[in-house]
Design a protein around this motif. Structure first.
Motif, PDB file in Angstrom:
ATOM      1  N   SER A  75       0.826  -1.201   0.000  1.00  0.00           N
ATOM      2  CA  SER A  75       0.000   0.000   0.000  1.00  0.00           C
ATOM      3  C   SER A  75       0.863   1.255   0.000  1.00  0.00           C
ATOM      4  N   ARG A  76       0.376   2.283  -0.701  1.00  0.00           N
ATOM      5  CA  ARG A  76       1.009   3.595  -0.663  1.00  0.00           C
ATOM      6  C   ARG A  76       0.240   4.570   0.231  1.00  0.00           C
ATOM      7  N   ASP A  77      -0.813   4.056   0.877  1.00  0.00           N
ATOM      8  CA  ASP A  77      -1.654   4.886   1.739  1.00  0.00           C
ATOM      9  C   ASP A  77      -1.008   4.977   3.118  1.00  0.00           C
ATOM     10  N   THR A  78      -0.260   6.031   3.346  1.00  0.00           N
ATOM     11  CA  THR A  78       0.471   6.179   4.607  1.00  0.00           C
ATOM     12  C   THR A  78      -0.466   6.238   5.806  1.00  0.00           C
ATOM     13  N   ALA A  79      -1.582   6.941   5.672  1.00  0.00           N
ATOM     14  CA  ALA A  79      -2.525   7.062   6.786  1.00  0.00           C
ATOM     15  C   ALA A  79      -3.092   5.698   7.164  1.00  0.00           C
ATOM     16  N   MET A  80      -3.435   4.883   6.161  1.00  0.00           N
ATOM     17  CA  MET A  80      -3.968   3.556   6.443  1.00  0.00           C
ATOM     18  C   MET A  80      -2.918   2.686   7.123  1.00  0.00           C
ATOM     19  N   LYS A  81      -1.688   2.732   6.640  1.00  0.00           N
ATOM     20  CA  LYS A  81      -0.629   1.919   7.234  1.00  0.00           C
ATOM     21  C   LYS A  81      -0.318   2.380   8.652  1.00  0.00           C
ATOM     22  N   ASP A  82      -0.371   3.672   8.894  1.00  0.00           N
ATOM     23  CA  ASP A  82      -0.144   4.174  10.249  1.00  0.00           C
ATOM     24  C   ASP A  82      -1.226   3.673  11.204  1.00  0.00           C
ATOM     25  N   MET A  87      -2.918   0.204  15.694  1.00  0.00           N
ATOM     26  CA  MET A  87      -3.918  -0.662  16.304  1.00  0.00           C
ATOM     27  C   MET A  87      -3.360  -2.044  16.624  1.00  0.00           C
ATOM     28  N   LYS A  88      -2.404  -2.521  15.842  1.00  0.00           N
ATOM     29  CA  LYS A  88      -1.837  -3.840  16.103  1.00  0.00           C
ATOM     30  C   LYS A  88      -0.892  -3.844  17.300  1.00  0.00           C
ATOM     31  N   ASP A  89      -0.359  -2.706  17.663  1.00  0.00           N
ATOM     32  CA  ASP A  89       0.546  -2.625  18.804  1.00  0.00           C
ATOM     33  C   ASP A  89      -0.236  -2.090  19.999  1.00  0.00           C
ATOM     34  N   LYS A  90      -0.665  -3.000  20.873  1.00  0.00           N
ATOM     35  CA  LYS A  90      -1.540  -2.596  21.980  1.00  0.00           C
ATOM     36  C   LYS A  90      -0.873  -1.573  22.894  1.00  0.00           C
ATOM     37  N   ALA A  91       0.439  -1.707  23.093  1.00  0.00           N
ATOM     38  CA  ALA A  91       1.129  -0.753  23.957  1.00  0.00           C
ATOM     39  C   ALA A  91       1.159   0.631  23.316  1.00  0.00           C
ATOM     40  N   ALA A  92       1.492   0.689  22.024  1.00  0.00           N
ATOM     41  CA  ALA A  92       1.506   1.980  21.322  1.00  0.00           C
ATOM     42  C   ALA A  92       0.108   2.590  21.304  1.00  0.00           C
ATOM     43  N   ALA A 247      -8.169   7.410  10.950  1.00  0.00           N
ATOM     44  CA  ALA A 247      -8.551   6.404   9.956  1.00  0.00           C
ATOM     45  C   ALA A 247      -9.742   6.885   9.118  1.00  0.00           C
ATOM     46  N   LYS A 248      -9.711   6.564   7.819  1.00  0.00           N
ATOM     47  CA  LYS A 248     -10.811   6.855   6.906  1.00  0.00           C
ATOM     48  C   LYS A 248     -11.014   5.661   5.974  1.00  0.00           C
ATOM     49  N   ARG A 249     -12.302   5.405   5.642  1.00  0.00           N
ATOM     50  CA  ARG A 249     -12.642   4.264   4.801  1.00  0.00           C
ATOM     51  C   ARG A 249     -11.941   3.013   5.338  1.00  0.00           C
ATOM     52  N   PHE A 250     -12.165   2.736   6.613  1.00  0.00           N
ATOM     53  CA  PHE A 250     -11.332   1.785   7.346  1.00  0.00           C
ATOM     54  C   PHE A 250     -12.208   0.888   8.216  1.00  0.00           C
ATOM     55  N   PRO A 251     -12.261  -0.427   7.949  1.00  0.00           N
ATOM     56  CA  PRO A 251     -13.043  -1.341   8.789  1.00  0.00           C
ATOM     57  C   PRO A 251     -12.278  -1.745  10.040  1.00  0.00           C
ATOM     58  N   VAL A 252     -12.997  -1.947  11.139  1.00  0.00           N
ATOM     59  CA  VAL A 252     -12.378  -2.359  12.401  1.00  0.00           C
ATOM     60  C   VAL A 252     -13.300  -3.317  13.149  1.00  0.00           C
ATOM     61  N   HIS A 253     -12.669  -4.237  13.860  1.00  0.00           N
ATOM     62  CA  HIS A 253     -13.382  -5.047  14.850  1.00  0.00           C
ATOM     63  C   HIS A 253     -12.822  -4.636  16.203  1.00  0.00           C
ATOM     64  N   PRO A 271      -7.505  -4.083  13.041  1.00  0.00           N
ATOM     65  CA  PRO A 271      -7.639  -3.242  11.854  1.00  0.00           C
ATOM     66  C   PRO A 271      -7.953  -3.991  10.579  1.00  0.00           C
ATOM     67  N   LEU A 272      -8.687  -3.307   9.701  1.00  0.00           N
ATOM     68  CA  LEU A 272      -8.937  -3.711   8.316  1.00  0.00           C
ATOM     69  C   LEU A 272      -9.753  -4.994   8.194  1.00  0.00           C
ATOM     70  N   ARG A 273     -10.489  -5.336   9.230  1.00  0.00           N
ATOM     71  CA  ARG A 273     -11.339  -6.520   9.173  1.00  0.00           C
ATOM     72  C   ARG A 273     -12.491  -6.359  10.141  1.00  0.00           C
ATOM     73  N   PHE A 274     -13.445  -7.289  10.025  1.00  0.00           N
ATOM     74  CA  PHE A 274     -14.520  -7.409  10.999  1.00  0.00           C
ATOM     75  C   PHE A 274     -14.267  -8.657  11.851  1.00  0.00           C
TER      76      PHE A 274
END
Length: 389
Positions: A75-82, A87-92, A247-253, A271-274
């Protein structure tokens, strides 16, 4: 656009992908899962090019966090990757949301350094878990200083098991977090952030436990009462959280707890899933719409219409997790299981795959005023449904 990946994709998702012709990344899993279906499979180069060309209109969905590593590479979408990385790093994530929770205790500790933690410095009860995680793997509720070292030994033993089952990007194996235990009711939310960054809630599940120290993902249910009671508060809270995520246009569970004072506290954002293993299909069985279809089409549920005349019923998702240490040859008796419930909406039988941590998933409809079948299944170890092979 959709990325399919291990461990599983449901028949409901497959039917939708064939009917809608949404672009699907042509990876090895999609080829196997799509056998007999006419997916709109797009090769890696073309899929990556479409992701770049879509820009502000891109809507990307995965069914498994196994796909996140591919997304981060292509992906080239920096905001999505950020947002994914945060979200994957619970401490962060805890650090980023600290302004919302200035008094919340958490600590990040390397797995190999857990023995150096002085239990006297911790608030009890507390939670010990991997800094990245999925499916309640490696989560331990520690009630007292005396239980601390046993929990450390257990999470170390489990680390070897989850390394074999999931990639590092899904379940981290080297860093843990210790955080205060949140007293209160737990809920799961399937939602997305729209093009303006505002939350759209697609389903709310209440998570039921057998006891205070139970951490299993056994029983979830949704209902008219659950949706009406929490829709507005959860929407406002998700908006507040996104002021720190962007986040924009971004699915989350999302999993949360509501503390006794009404404070909504996040347990985790996925992130990125249900809901995993396509358990988001509960919205289809309960409410008649697909969360993934609504997200990909930019639709919002008309909850007043959807909930009309649905009072008095619980729509459940039952996760049939395998008992720990199960080794003897067995057959899972799905007929015996289904006979326990008054109305089975769907049984997803996965018991024939020895590598899966579950026998399957059961979706039921249960009267709100007669929950006996649910009270029993949430406490069961499921061995009563095993027949010697």
């Amino acid at each position: 656009m959709v990325i399919l990946d291990e461990p599983f994709v449901s028949e409901e998702v497959k039917v939708f992908l064939e009917q809608s012709q949404v672009p699907v990344l042509d990876n090895a899993f999609a080829a196997r899962a799509g056998d007999g279906y006419r997916f709109n499979r797009v090769d890696e180069a073309a899929f990556s090019a479409r992701m770049a060309a879509s820009g502000e209109t891109l809507r990307l969905l995965t069914v498994s966090e196994n796909s996140l590593e591919w997304v981060m590479r292509h992906s080239r979408d920096t905001a999505m990757k950020d947002a994914i990385a945060l979200m994957k790093d619970k401490a962060a994530f805890r650090r980023r949301l600290a302004p919302l929770y200035p008094d919340f205790f958490f600590r990040e500790v390397a797995l190999d350094a857990l023995d150096s933690v002085d239990p006297a410095s911790l608030p009890f009860p507390c939670v010990l878990k991997p800094a990245t995680g999925f499916f309640s793997i490696g989560v331990h509720i520690v009630a007292s200083p005396q239980e601390w070292h046993a929990a450390v030994d257990a999470i170390r033993k489990q680390a070897g098991q989850w390394r074999k089952a999931y990639p590092e990007s899904v379940v981290g194996s080297t860093v843990c977090i210790i955080e205060e235990y949140i007293e209160g009711d737990e809920y799961a939310i399937d939602a997305c952030y729209d093009e303006t960054g505002h939350a759209v809630i697609l389903n709310i599940f209440r998570h039921e436990f057998a006891s205070q120290d139970d951490v299993r993902d056994r029983l979830y249910y949704t209902s008219v009462a659950v949706i009406r009671e929490h829709l507005a508060d959860f929407s406002q809270w998700l908006d507040a959280v996104n002021r720190y995520c962007g986040a924009k246009r971004f699915p989350v569970h999302v999993e949360v707890r509501i503390a006794h004072d009404g404070t909504i506290v996040p347990v985790e954002f996925n992130p990125l899933r249900f809901a995993g293993w396509c358990c988001t299909d509960l919205s289809w069985f309960a409410w008649g719409f697909r969360t993934y279809e609504y997200f990909l089409n930019g639709q919002k549920p008309d909850w007043d219409r959807i909930l009309k005349d649905r009072d008095g019923r619980l729509y459940t998702l039952i996760v049939l997790d395998k008992p720990a240490g199960l080794q003897v040859p067995y057959r899972f008796d799905d007929n015996r299981l289904c006979a326990v419930f008054g109305k089975v909406l769907h049984f997803r039988n996965l018991s024939r795959n020895p590598h899966y941590p579950v026998f399957g998933f059961l979706f039921t409809e249960t009267p709100e005023n007669d929950r006996g079948e649910l009270d029993a299944i949430v406490k069961s170890d499921l061995t009563e449904f095993l027949v010697p092979a």
